[in-house]
Scaffold this motif. Structure first.
Motif, short mmCIF file in Angstrom:
data_model
loop_
_atom_site.label_atom_id
_atom_site.label_comp_id
_atom_site.label_asym_id
_atom_site.label_seq_id
_atom_site.Cartn_x
_atom_site.Cartn_y
_atom_site.Cartn_z
N ALA A 120 0.84 -1.21 0.00
CA ALA A 120 0.00 0.00 0.00
C ALA A 120 0.87 1.26 0.00
N PHE A 121 2.00 1.23 0.70
CA PHE A 121 2.90 2.39 0.70
C PHE A 121 3.38 2.68 -0.72
N TYR A 122 3.94 1.67 -1.40
CA TYR A 122 4.49 1.88 -2.75
C TYR A 122 3.39 2.27 -3.74
N TRP A 123 2.25 1.64 -3.63
CA TRP A 123 1.14 1.90 -4.56
C TRP A 123 0.68 3.35 -4.44
N ASP A 124 0.50 3.80 -3.21
CA ASP A 124 0.00 5.16 -2.97
C ASP A 124 1.05 6.22 -3.26
N ALA A 125 2.33 5.84 -3.26
CA ALA A 125 3.43 6.78 -3.53
C ALA A 125 3.89 6.67 -4.98
N GLY A 151 7.27 14.78 -0.62
CA GLY A 151 6.08 15.07 0.19
C GLY A 151 5.04 13.98 0.02
N ASN A 152 4.86 13.52 -1.22
CA ASN A 152 3.92 12.44 -1.51
C ASN A 152 4.39 11.15 -0.86
N VAL A 153 5.70 10.87 -0.92
CA VAL A 153 6.26 9.67 -0.29
C VAL A 153 6.01 9.71 1.22
N GLN A 154 6.28 10.85 1.85
CA GLN A 154 6.07 10.98 3.29
C GLN A 154 4.60 10.79 3.66
N GLU A 155 3.71 11.37 2.85
CA GLU A 155 2.28 11.25 3.13
C GLU A 155 1.81 9.81 2.98
N SER A 156 2.31 9.11 1.97
CA SER A 156 1.95 7.70 1.79
C SER A 156 2.45 6.87 2.98
#
Length: 174
Positions: A120-125, A151-156
């Motif tokens: 889910a982390f990789y998919w959302d980022a 920022g997107n990576v941190q948010e994911s």
């Protein structure tokens, strides 16, 4: 949660698998998703441009294995740096701080997470690439396929877990 074997074989030839631009830099080609393996693992190919680096991080619930197919990376694992070239392997056990930087012009590696709980982390980022390789970039799907957006990576990471961002890349900048 106990991992269960997949009931269906997964067969993907070279170049097959969904291609996604990862906001931390690089094009992921998803070879086996966690749902396809009963959660046992997640496997993707990562194609990256020279200079790409990750922040210092750990995966609290999965072991990360990186097998270098082409190019060379400098990997920082548990406080020590190691140069790893084609045919080399890195295993970062769950919870162990690590980061890497591509030191060749480009690099390609297989990334295996066991179990596949951080999908889910990789998919959302990441975002899907079109057939021509664009998420805003080159048809070969290497550098420039999209903007790096930490920022997107941190948010994911905040939303999905699977990774703990511990600090900036631990590499000296030229």
């Amino acid at each position: 949660m106990e991992a269960v074997s997949s009931e269906t074989a997964i067969i993907r030839a070279e170049g097959q698998g969904e291609r996604r631009w990862f906001f931390g830099g690089g094009v992921h080609t998803w070879k086996a998703r966690a749902g396809e393996t009963g959660g046992a693992f997640l496997l993707f190919e990562d194609q990256m441009a020279g200079g790409k680096m990750t922040p210092l991080h750990s995966h609290p619930d999965s072991d990360e294995t990186m097998y270098i197919l082409e190019g060379e990376i400098l990997v920082h694992v548990d406080g020590a740096d190691h140069r790893i070239g084609a045919g080399g392997l890195v295993v970062a056990p769950r919870g162990v701080p690590h980061a890497f930087m591509v030191v060749s012009d480009s690099a390609r590696m297989l990334c295996l997470h066991t179990p596949g709980c951080c999908e889910a982390f990789y998919w959302d980022a990441s975002t899907p690439l079109s057939a021509d390789g664009a998420a805003g970039g080159s048809p070969d799907g290497t550098a420039g396929a999209g903007p790096v957006d930490f920022g997107n990576v941190q948010e994911s990471a905040r939303r999905n877990g699977g990774i703990v961002l511990l600090g900036p890349p631990p590499f000296a900048t030229p």
